[in-house]
Design an enzyme around this catalytic site. Structure first.
Site, PDB file in Angstrom:
ATOM      1  N   CYS A   2      -0.416   3.784 -15.716  1.00 13.60           N
ATOM      2  CA  CYS A   2      -0.633   2.856 -16.825  1.00 13.60           C
ATOM      3  C   CYS A   2       0.653   2.732 -17.652  1.00 13.60           C
ATOM      4  O   CYS A   2       1.454   3.656 -17.723  1.00 13.60           O
ATOM      5  CB  CYS A   2      -1.749   3.279 -17.779  1.00 13.60           C
ATOM      6  SG  CYS A   2      -3.300   3.603 -16.933  1.00 13.60           S
ATOM      7  N   ARG A  27       3.617  -0.107 -13.416  1.00 14.93           N
ATOM      8  CA  ARG A  27       2.901   1.163 -13.618  1.00 14.93           C
ATOM      9  C   ARG A  27       1.394   1.020 -13.396  1.00 14.93           C
ATOM     10  O   ARG A  27       0.657   2.003 -13.438  1.00 14.93           O
ATOM     11  CB  ARG A  27       3.130   1.676 -15.047  1.00 14.93           C
ATOM     12  CG  ARG A  27       4.579   1.888 -15.389  1.00 14.93           C
ATOM     13  CD  ARG A  27       4.723   2.324 -16.823  1.00 14.93           C
ATOM     14  NE  ARG A  27       4.191   3.660 -17.011  1.00 14.93           N
ATOM     15  CZ  ARG A  27       4.867   4.774 -16.793  1.00 14.93           C
ATOM     16  NH1 ARG A  27       6.111   4.705 -16.387  1.00 14.93           N
ATOM     17  NH2 ARG A  27       4.317   5.947 -16.980  1.00 14.93           N
ATOM     18  N   TRP A  71      -3.879   1.255 -14.608  1.00 15.16           N
ATOM     19  CA  TRP A  71      -4.100   1.692 -13.229  1.00 15.16           C
ATOM     20  C   TRP A  71      -5.327   2.595 -13.319  1.00 15.16           C
ATOM     21  O   TRP A  71      -5.277   3.688 -13.869  1.00 15.16           O
ATOM     22  CB  TRP A  71      -2.891   2.461 -12.704  1.00 15.16           C
ATOM     23  CG  TRP A  71      -2.965   2.775 -11.248  1.00 15.16           C
ATOM     24  CD1 TRP A  71      -2.592   1.956 -10.220  1.00 15.16           C
ATOM     25  CD2 TRP A  71      -3.418   3.993 -10.635  1.00 15.16           C
ATOM     26  NE1 TRP A  71      -2.794   2.582  -9.022  1.00 15.16           N
ATOM     27  CE2 TRP A  71      -3.301   3.836  -9.243  1.00 15.16           C
ATOM     28  CE3 TRP A  71      -3.915   5.201 -11.135  1.00 15.16           C
ATOM     29  CZ2 TRP A  71      -3.659   4.825  -8.346  1.00 15.16           C
ATOM     30  CZ3 TRP A  71      -4.268   6.190 -10.234  1.00 15.16           C
ATOM     31  CH2 TRP A  71      -4.138   5.997  -8.859  1.00 15.16           C
ATOM     32  N   ASN A  97      -2.315   6.776 -21.641  1.00 11.91           N
ATOM     33  CA  ASN A  97      -1.817   6.933 -20.270  1.00 11.91           C
ATOM     34  C   ASN A  97      -1.991   8.397 -19.889  1.00 11.91           C
ATOM     35  O   ASN A  97      -1.421   9.265 -20.531  1.00 11.91           O
ATOM     36  CB  ASN A  97      -0.330   6.537 -20.227  1.00 11.91           C
ATOM     37  CG  ASN A  97       0.300   6.818 -18.883  1.00 11.91           C
ATOM     38  OD1 ASN A  97      -0.389   6.842 -17.869  1.00 11.91           O
ATOM     39  ND2 ASN A  97       1.601   7.016 -18.865  1.00 11.91           N
ATOM     40  N   GLY A  98      -2.797   8.644 -18.851  1.00 13.68           N
ATOM     41  CA  GLY A  98      -3.027  10.026 -18.437  1.00 13.68           C
ATOM     42  C   GLY A  98      -4.493  10.218 -18.102  1.00 13.68           C
ATOM     43  O   GLY A  98      -5.250   9.241 -17.998  1.00 13.68           O
ATOM     44  N   GLU A 467       9.254   6.507   6.909  1.00 13.79           N
ATOM     45  CA  GLU A 467       9.505   5.668   5.736  1.00 13.79           C
ATOM     46  C   GLU A 467       9.311   4.184   6.071  1.00 13.79           C
ATOM     47  O   GLU A 467       8.747   3.425   5.272  1.00 13.79           O
ATOM     48  CB  GLU A 467      10.924   5.942   5.209  1.00 13.79           C
ATOM     49  CG  GLU A 467      11.407   5.067   4.070  1.00 13.79           C
ATOM     50  CD  GLU A 467      10.549   5.139   2.805  1.00 13.79           C
ATOM     51  OE1 GLU A 467       9.679   6.013   2.694  1.00 13.79           O
ATOM     52  OE2 GLU A 467      10.753   4.276   1.931  1.00 13.79           O
ATOM     53  N   LYS A 471       6.624   1.799   4.217  1.00 13.48           N
ATOM     54  CA  LYS A 471       7.023   0.559   3.546  1.00 13.48           C
ATOM     55  C   LYS A 471       6.173  -0.612   4.002  1.00 13.48           C
ATOM     56  O   LYS A 471       5.683  -1.393   3.204  1.00 13.48           O
ATOM     57  CB  LYS A 471       8.499   0.300   3.854  1.00 13.48           C
ATOM     58  CG  LYS A 471       9.271  -0.283   2.765  1.00 13.48           C
ATOM     59  CD  LYS A 471       9.867   0.735   1.810  1.00 13.48           C
ATOM     60  CE  LYS A 471       8.867   1.617   1.127  1.00 13.48           C
ATOM     61  NZ  LYS A 471       9.420   2.617   0.286  1.00 13.48           N
ATOM     62  N   GLU A 474       2.533  -0.349   2.834  1.00 11.58           N
ATOM     63  CA  GLU A 474       2.448  -0.488   1.383  1.00 11.58           C
ATOM     64  C   GLU A 474       2.467  -1.958   0.941  1.00 11.58           C
ATOM     65  O   GLU A 474       1.670  -2.365   0.101  1.00 11.58           O
ATOM     66  CB  GLU A 474       3.659   0.245   0.778  1.00 11.58           C
ATOM     67  CG  GLU A 474       3.646   0.447  -0.703  1.00 11.58           C
ATOM     68  CD  GLU A 474       4.822   1.319  -1.161  1.00 11.58           C
ATOM     69  OE1 GLU A 474       5.796   1.499  -0.394  1.00 11.58           O
ATOM     70  OE2 GLU A 474       4.775   1.802  -2.297  1.00 11.58           O
ATOM     71  N   HIS A 490       1.289  12.374  23.001  1.00 12.84           N
ATOM     72  CA  HIS A 490       0.285  13.431  22.838  1.00 12.84           C
ATOM     73  C   HIS A 490      -0.949  12.906  22.112  1.00 12.84           C
ATOM     74  O   HIS A 490      -1.468  13.564  21.207  1.00 12.84           O
ATOM     75  CB  HIS A 490       0.894  14.618  22.076  1.00 12.84           C
ATOM     76  CG  HIS A 490       2.026  15.271  22.810  1.00 12.84           C
ATOM     77  ND1 HIS A 490       1.856  16.002  23.953  1.00 12.84           N
ATOM     78  CD2 HIS A 490       3.365  15.261  22.568  1.00 12.84           C
ATOM     79  CE1 HIS A 490       3.032  16.439  24.385  1.00 12.84           C
ATOM     80  NE2 HIS A 490       3.968  15.998  23.558  1.00 12.84           N
ATOM     81  N   LYS A 589       3.897   2.196  -9.687  1.00  9.70           N
ATOM     82  CA  LYS A 589       5.236   2.708  -9.389  1.00  9.70           C
ATOM     83  C   LYS A 589       5.353   4.203  -9.660  1.00  9.70           C
ATOM     84  O   LYS A 589       5.873   4.937  -8.845  1.00  9.70           O
ATOM     85  CB  LYS A 589       6.247   1.941 -10.240  1.00  9.70           C
ATOM     86  CG  LYS A 589       7.678   2.344 -10.023  1.00  9.70           C
ATOM     87  CD  LYS A 589       8.216   1.702  -8.788  1.00  9.70           C
ATOM     88  CE  LYS A 589       9.634   2.106  -8.476  1.00  9.70           C
ATOM     89  NZ  LYS A 589       9.931   1.868  -7.054  1.00  9.70           N
TER      90      LYS A 589
HETATM   91  C1  AGP Z   1       7.303   4.366  -2.224  1.00 11.89           C
HETATM   92  O1  AGP Z   1       7.504   3.070  -1.785  1.00 11.89           O
HETATM   93  C2  AGP Z   1       6.149   4.607  -3.036  1.00 11.89           C
HETATM   94  N1  AGP Z   1       5.950   3.664  -4.051  1.00 11.89           N
HETATM   95  C3  AGP Z   1       5.810   6.047  -3.367  1.00 11.89           C
HETATM   96  O2  AGP Z   1       5.594   6.694  -2.161  1.00 11.89           O
HETATM   97  C4  AGP Z   1       6.831   6.880  -4.214  1.00 11.89           C
HETATM   98  O3  AGP Z   1       7.975   7.113  -3.470  1.00 11.89           O
HETATM   99  C5  AGP Z   1       6.166   8.204  -4.628  1.00 11.89           C
HETATM  100  O4  AGP Z   1       5.067   7.927  -5.449  1.00 11.89           O
HETATM  101  C6  AGP Z   1       7.119   9.145  -5.316  1.00 11.89           C
HETATM  102  O5  AGP Z   1       7.665   8.603  -6.477  1.00 11.89           O
HETATM  103  P1  AGP Z   1       8.849   9.325  -7.251  1.00 11.89           P
HETATM  104  O6  AGP Z   1      10.045   9.309  -6.371  1.00 11.89           O
HETATM  105  O7  AGP Z   1       9.025   8.523  -8.496  1.00 11.89           O
HETATM  106  O8  AGP Z   1       8.394  10.731  -7.515  1.00 11.89           O
END
Ligand code: AGP
Length: 594
Positions: A2, A27, A71, A97-98, A467, A471, A474, A490, A589
């Site tokens: 958030c 966020r 969020w 937020n939290g 990765e 990506k 996501e 396997h 994010k």
């Molecule tokens: C990556 O594309 C993601 N949005 C996510 O995996 C991110 O890398 C992860 O939440 C870690 O974030 P940070 O590096 O801010 O700790």
């Protein structure tokens, strides 16, 4: 997660709150809302994004207010669960937020005392607690209320008739933006860039009373001064700059990010033991911890550090480590978190320190929480990354890890010199990939038609496959799995066929023959193959259906150029599928909850 904002000053609060909130949508963007004070408090919130809320509102004259972009954690995204939340009389409004661990007990207690709690959120207990303790002194009531709360409760409260905002920080970020006859509050710097570059970072346990002309901070009831700092990011850094999406802009910024991050290291270059504050001791083992993309960067680091330093390196996902992970006292730990606010990563630092480890944090955000809890901090210079999907920060994390490893490399000088020369060449090589993005966009048109895809790599490029798969899933919503090439046979081979393409990352290192064999086996099962191969590789092209040539670099550095190509593949595939690239559904994010 958030994003929360606050404004108090001599200007109309509404446009400032909405503009700032828009900058924090990375966020969370399940719903949003603002509360503005004149004599009374008016709340405007809905199950919409900030743009839609902005368009739906009539201008308001109030000069103080708070805002929230959500969020969802407790209760589905809905208008009633959207923040701000208020007390029974609608006189006190709160954004938060939290997560509040004991909210059920608090809710029961407040309900038994006659408070009418209407949403499913944990947050709503806060304005009711403030109402419960209010006896004419707003500040005292907030201070008393937070004592009842167990959990992460970074929040801003306002009350009708009180010309002040009261903020409390606990386990989520909160920054005060200092202006001239006005002050701001925000979860993160981009929300403030349009208004001020003067900031004060609050610490856990701080309570700040903010008026248009004054900021008063207390900690455990004692007044405390927190140093004012100057933000170096500028407005352009946090804007799209002519690109259709932040993600494309951020992918294209990578040559500069590599240069900036390297420049910083070259001017401050210190060996890792010095950075860790353990001069004189020998580095015998290492543990690297991160989440998501940062975890993948750590995995690349493992291959690089194990080979260059000849020491064992363990890499753990923060959330797993937090429950059962072991580490010996004295172990050098590296925690990677671009945001510096990821809850799982911060919790891992607590566990590492409790076990007697020294912790170096690699982060992108000056003043973030990780910078206060780690023993040493290495800053990458990626600039603000707005797109939820990480791109340039992954590259900057890798550069940071290379730079940590190189001073300790137990390799001959000629090899070390070549590595350093090649690392300096990376911006040029990455630019070559970017210059050929049209070819990758054409591959994306084909890939976009599939529902499932495997990504394979081997050795230092195995994490690159992980990765690449993260990506694309996501942002394009295609189901993707990253695999070590040799593992595919396997089990996952049962899924291969014409409807399941494989993206293969092929590098001319010791793994080359083996991955070529894997591709032959995959082709025998009729899966379409998209191969990303070295520029000197003329044979893999005959096997694969689509081939992209990656500019030649030392295989150790190939994860950077290969990853940029896979970021573009994910971006163009998501674009082809019409996905909301910068803000994928259900994500945020910085993940500040467990
Ligand atoms: C990556 O594309 C993601 N949005 C996510 O995996 C991110 O890398 C992860 O939440 C870690 O974030 P940070 O590096 O801010 O700790």
């Amino acid at each position: 997660m958030c994003g929360i904002v606050g404004y108090i000053g001599d200007k109309k609060a509404q446009p400032i709150l909405l503009n700032s909130l828009g900058k924090l949508e990375y966020r969370g963007y399940d719903s949003c809302g603002i509360a503005i004070a004149n004599n009374d408090i008016e709340v405007f919130k809905d199950l919409v994004r900030v743009k839609a809320l902005t368009e739906s509102l009539k201008p308001h004259d109030g000069k103080a207010g708070i805002g929230h972009t959500r969020w969802a954690t407790h209760g589905e995204p809905s208008k009633i669960n959207a923040h701000p939340h208020t007390d029974c009389k609608g006189k006190i409004a709160v954004v938060h937020n939290g997560t509040i661990n004991n909210f059920l007990q608090l809710r029961e207690m407040l309900a038994a005392e006659g408070h009418n709690i209407v949403s499913e959120t944990d947050t709503e207990v806060i304005p009711h607690l403030i109402e419960k303790y209010y006896d004419g002194d707003f500040e005292k009531a907030v201070t008393r209320a937070v004592k009842d709360i167990d959990g992460a409760y970074t929040m801003i409260a306002m009350m009708a008739g009180e010309h002040k905002l009261i903020a409390a920080r606990q386990e989520s970020p909160l920054i005060i933006g200092v202006g001239d006859r006005e002050n701001f509050l925000a979860s993160d710097v981009p929300a403030l860039l349009d208004y001020t570059s003067r900031v004060i970072y609050l610490e856990d346990g701080d309570i700040a009373v903010v008026t248009a002309s004054d900021v008063k901070i207390t900690h455990d009831g004692v007044p405390i001064e927190r140093e004012e700092q100057k933000i170096s990011w500028n407005i352009e850094d946090a804007q799209k700059g002519g690109y259709e999406h932040f993600m494309l802009k951020e992918i294209h910024e990578q040559p500069k990010v590599i240069r900036d991050t390297l420049t910083d290291f070259l001017s401050n270059s210190k060996p890792v033991v010095e950075l860790a504050g353990v001069e004189g001791s020998t580095l015998e083992n290492m543990i690297i911890i991160g989440c998501g993309t940062s975890y993948h960067a750590g995995l690349v680091g493992k291959y690089v550090i194990e080979e260059l330093l000849d020491i064992p390196v363990r890499v753990e996902m923060a959330d797993e480590f937090n429950y059962s992970g072991q580490a010996s006292p004295g172990t050098q730990a590296i925690v990677i978190t671009q945001s510096g606010e990821t809850r799982d990563a911060l919790k891992a630092i607590q566990r590492l320190k409790a076990k007697g480890c020294r912790v170096i944090a690699i982060t992108n955000v000056i003043g973030s929480t990780v910078t206060r809890v780690a023993d040493r901090v290495i800053y990458m210079r990626a600039g603000p990354e707005i797109s939820v999907a990480a791109s340039k920060t992954f590259t900057a994390e890798l550069i940071s890890l290379y730079w940590l490893a190189l001073p300790y490399a137990r390799v001959d000088t000629a090899r070390l010199d070549k590595l350093v020369r090649d690392i300096r060449q990376l911006p040029v090589k990455v630019q070559q990939v970017l210059d050929n993005e049209d070819k990758i966009a054409a591959f994306a048109k084909k890939l976009a038609k599939f529902d499932n895809v495997f990504y394979i790599g081997k050795g230092v490029n195995y994490p690159v496959a992980l990765e690449g798969a993260l990506k694309i899933k996501e942002i394009s919503y295609i189901h993707a799995e990253g695999y070590a090439a040799g593992e595919l046979k396997h089990g996952p081979f049962s899924l291969l066929g014409e409807k399941t393409p494989v993206v293969a990352v092929v590098t001319r290192d010791a793994t080359y023959e083996a991955i070529v064999t894997s591709i032959k086996e995959i082709k025998a099962r009729r899966s379409p193959v998209f191969a990303f191969v070295g520029e000197d590789d003329d044979s893999t092209g005959d096997l694969a259906d689509y081939v992209f040539k990656i500019p030649g670099v030392d295989p150790f550095l190939s994860p950077i150029v290969n990853s940029v190509a896979l970021q573009l593949l994910a971006y163009f595939t998501a674009k082809e599928r019409g996905c909301p690239i910068d803000f994928p559904r259900n994500l945020a994010k910085s993940v500040t909850v467990e």
